[in-house]
Design an enzyme around this catalytic site. Structure first.
Site, mmCIF file in Angstrom:
data_model
loop_
_atom_site.group_PDB
_atom_site.id
_atom_site.type_symbol
_atom_site.label_atom_id
_atom_site.label_comp_id
_atom_site.label_asym_id
_atom_site.label_seq_id
_atom_site.Cartn_x
_atom_site.Cartn_y
_atom_site.Cartn_z
ATOM 1 N N TYR A 60 -63.908 8.686 -35.002
ATOM 2 C CA TYR A 60 -62.941 8.217 -33.997
ATOM 3 C C TYR A 60 -63.359 8.679 -32.609
ATOM 4 C CZ TYR A 60 -58.685 7.893 -31.236
ATOM 5 O OH TYR A 60 -57.782 7.614 -30.230
ATOM 6 N N LYS A 73 -64.564 6.535 -29.157
ATOM 7 C CA LYS A 73 -63.919 6.661 -27.847
ATOM 8 C C LYS A 73 -64.921 7.101 -26.774
ATOM 9 C CE LYS A 73 -59.973 5.107 -29.077
ATOM 10 N NZ LYS A 73 -59.335 3.949 -28.431
ATOM 11 N N ILE A 78 -48.514 2.258 -27.547
ATOM 12 C CA ILE A 78 -48.861 2.135 -26.125
ATOM 13 C C ILE A 78 -48.959 0.662 -25.709
ATOM 14 C CG2 ILE A 78 -50.673 2.648 -24.438
ATOM 15 C CD1 ILE A 78 -51.343 5.186 -26.173
ATOM 16 N N ASP A 92 -56.663 -10.298 -36.747
ATOM 17 C CA ASP A 92 -57.170 -9.022 -37.262
ATOM 18 C C ASP A 92 -58.500 -8.738 -36.563
ATOM 19 O OD1 ASP A 92 -58.241 -6.898 -38.615
ATOM 20 O OD2 ASP A 92 -57.758 -7.661 -40.614
ATOM 21 N N SER A 100 -59.242 4.320 -23.982
ATOM 22 C CA SER A 100 -60.102 5.286 -24.649
ATOM 23 C C SER A 100 -59.225 6.457 -25.089
ATOM 24 C CB SER A 100 -61.224 5.718 -23.703
ATOM 25 O OG SER A 100 -62.078 6.634 -24.333
HETATM 26 N N1 LIG Z 1 -51.380 7.996 -30.025
HETATM 27 C C1 LIG Z 1 -52.283 8.828 -29.521
HETATM 28 O O1 LIG Z 1 -52.145 10.079 -29.623
HETATM 29 C C2 LIG Z 1 -53.490 8.292 -28.790
HETATM 30 C C3 LIG Z 1 -54.250 9.188 -28.014
HETATM 31 C C4 LIG Z 1 -55.350 8.722 -27.330
HETATM 32 C C5 LIG Z 1 -55.702 7.396 -27.396
HETATM 33 N N2 LIG Z 1 -54.956 6.529 -28.149
HETATM 34 C C6 LIG Z 1 -55.388 5.123 -28.215
HETATM 35 O O2 LIG Z 1 -54.334 4.284 -27.798
HETATM 36 C C7 LIG Z 1 -54.505 2.996 -28.401
HETATM 37 C C8 LIG Z 1 -53.163 2.541 -28.968
HETATM 38 O O3 LIG Z 1 -52.789 3.431 -29.994
HETATM 39 P P1 LIG Z 1 -51.271 3.800 -30.321
HETATM 40 O O4 LIG Z 1 -51.155 5.265 -30.209
HETATM 41 O O5 LIG Z 1 -50.343 2.939 -29.577
HETATM 42 O O6 LIG Z 1 -51.286 3.457 -31.883
HETATM 43 P P2 LIG Z 1 -50.326 2.617 -32.830
HETATM 44 O O7 LIG Z 1 -48.902 2.902 -32.534
HETATM 45 O O8 LIG Z 1 -50.844 2.885 -34.204
HETATM 46 O O9 LIG Z 1 -50.643 1.106 -32.432
HETATM 47 C C9 LIG Z 1 -51.907 0.552 -32.700
HETATM 48 C C10 LIG Z 1 -51.899 -0.920 -32.363
HETATM 49 O O10 LIG Z 1 -53.206 -1.454 -32.669
HETATM 50 C C11 LIG Z 1 -53.051 -2.584 -33.509
HETATM 51 N N3 LIG Z 1 -54.156 -2.720 -34.435
HETATM 52 C C12 LIG Z 1 -54.649 -1.783 -35.282
HETATM 53 N N4 LIG Z 1 -55.614 -2.321 -36.056
HETATM 54 C C13 LIG Z 1 -55.726 -3.614 -35.683
HETATM 55 C C14 LIG Z 1 -56.520 -4.699 -36.122
HETATM 56 N N5 LIG Z 1 -57.395 -4.579 -37.147
HETATM 57 N N6 LIG Z 1 -56.383 -5.903 -35.521
HETATM 58 C C15 LIG Z 1 -55.472 -6.066 -34.514
HETATM 59 N N7 LIG Z 1 -54.694 -5.075 -34.057
HETATM 60 C C16 LIG Z 1 -54.810 -3.872 -34.641
HETATM 61 C C17 LIG Z 1 -51.740 -2.345 -34.253
HETATM 62 O O11 LIG Z 1 -51.150 -3.576 -34.645
HETATM 63 P P3 LIG Z 1 -51.074 -4.188 -36.139
HETATM 64 O O12 LIG Z 1 -51.023 -3.053 -37.111
HETATM 65 O O13 LIG Z 1 -49.854 -5.036 -36.085
HETATM 66 O O14 LIG Z 1 -52.314 -5.007 -36.254
HETATM 67 C C18 LIG Z 1 -50.882 -1.691 -33.178
HETATM 68 O O15 LIG Z 1 -50.263 -2.672 -32.388
HETATM 69 C C19 LIG Z 1 -55.610 3.153 -29.460
HETATM 70 O O16 LIG Z 1 -56.805 2.622 -28.938
HETATM 71 C C20 LIG Z 1 -55.717 4.662 -29.615
HETATM 72 O O17 LIG Z 1 -57.022 5.053 -29.996
HETATM 73 C C21 LIG Z 1 -53.849 6.944 -28.838
#
Ligand SMILES: NC(=O)c1ccc[n+]([C@@H]2O[C@H](COP(=O)([O-])OP(=O)(O)OC[C@H]3O[C@@H](n4cnc5c(N)ncnc54)[C@H](OP(=O)(O)O)[C@@H]3O)[C@@H](O)[C@H]2O)c1
Length: 267
Positions: free
Chosen positions: A161, A165, A22, A69, A147
């Site tokens: 988790y 949120k 996202i 990080d 969130s």
């Molecule tokens: N996918 C879903 O179904 C879903 C649903 C509801 C909400 N969300 C929320 O949407 C947000 C984005 O998630 P996504 O689905 O896009 O997940 P994703 O594809 O796994 O991407 C997560 C991002 O967060 C970064 N990240 C993780 N740990 C980190 C750390 N320690 N320091 C710095 N950056 C970090 C990762 O980058 P690096 O690994 O390069 O650090 C990556 O860019 C999250 O807050 C998630 O809870 C997702």
């Protein structure tokens, strides 16, 4: 350098978690409209590749890469310093980086529990605190908190988790009202299931989750940015998610808890 039409009300956005999912989709959509960017994540190579893509041609935005990080105090300090910097100030901070591991709490690794709370809560609060302070001083700015639908209900098997949120949704709601009159707006985004790297990273067993109602990262990013541009307090992305959010708000908490517990035990 000719600047393209800029439909968003921001000059420069800092996006955490911009290397994937996202966050990367939001960075791309902001860049199309020539909003300058500060991209934050741990994966420097992926951020550099994205920066090169977004800056391609001579009319693209300026893009900084900040490798950090957010589960460490040093990483959070470095990003907070950029959030408050007066030179090339940031007027949109997207707190998007996040993670969540699936499984019963008793089986979870304590370091992964700490990592989840560290990134989703501790880093997010610190960056939000830094941003609203700097932005209130300038009389304008916006913070987005990513969130989840999981914030609306305690969730067996992803309890930590979901609790992080719930914290974020509550924080966003409180800050939206608290900041009225300061020129600073906090918009909270509640996506539901979205196709990204999130579930693989958190070792989710997707057989246990519904196969319908999923969104793409691009759809979530577009809905989130539109809501933020309109200074909305909160947006639930996706029609089906909005239906479930209403259903959740209308049903008795005890009934919901029992139904979700029953469904989790059956899976
Ligand atoms: N996918 C879903 O179904 C879903 C649903 C509801 C909400 N969300 C929320 O949407 C947000 C984005 O998630 P996504 O689905 O896009 O997940 P994703 O594809 O796994 O991407 C997560 C991002 O967060 C970064 N990240 C993780 N740990 C980190 C750390 N320690 N320091 C710095 N950056 C970090 C990762 O980058 P690096 O690994 O390069 O650090 C990556 O860019 C999250 O807050 C998630 O809870 C997702």
């Amino acid at each position: 350098m000719s600047r393209r039409r800029q439909p968003w009300p921001w000059q420069r956005a800092l996006v955490t978690g911009a290397s994937a999912g996202i966050g990367r989709a939001m960075a791309r959509q902001l860049a199309v409209a020539n909003v300058d960017l500060v991209l934050v994540a741990r994966s420097g190579d992926q951020l550099e590749a994205l920066a090169a893509e977004l800056q391609a041609g001579d009319s693209g935005p300026s893009v900084e890469v900040l490798v950090a990080d957010l589960s460490t105090p040093e990483g959070v300090d470095a990003v907070a310093a950029r959030v408050v910097a007066d030179q090339d100030p940031v007027d949109l901070v997207v707190n998007n980086a996040g993670l969540g591991y699936e499984g019963p709490l008793v089986d979870q690794d304590p370091s992964e529990v700490a990592e989840t709370i560290g990134v989703n809560v501790v880093a997010l609060v610190r960056l939000t605190h830094a941003a609203v302070g700097a932005m209130a001083g300038r009389g304008r700015g916006q913070v987005m908190l990513v969130s989840s639908m999981a914030s609306l209900q305690g969730m067996p098997m992803t309890a930590v988790y979901a609790a992080t949120k719930a914290f974020i949704t509550s924080l966003g709601e409180g800050l939206y009202e608290e900041l009225k009159g300061t020129g600073v707006v906090v918009t909270t985004v509640l996506p539901g299931l979205t196709r990204t790297e999130f579930h693989e990273r958190g070792r989710w067993d997707l057989e246990r989750w519904p196969s319908v109602g999923w969104q793409d990262a691009d759809e979530v990013a577009a809905e989130a940015l539109r809501a933020a541009a309109k200074s909305r307090p909160e947006v639930v992305t996706g029609r089906l998610n909005r239906f479930f959010a209403v259903l959740t708000s209308k049903s008795p908490r005890g009934l919901r808890r029992s139904l979700i517990g029953w469904a989790a035990r059956r899976r």
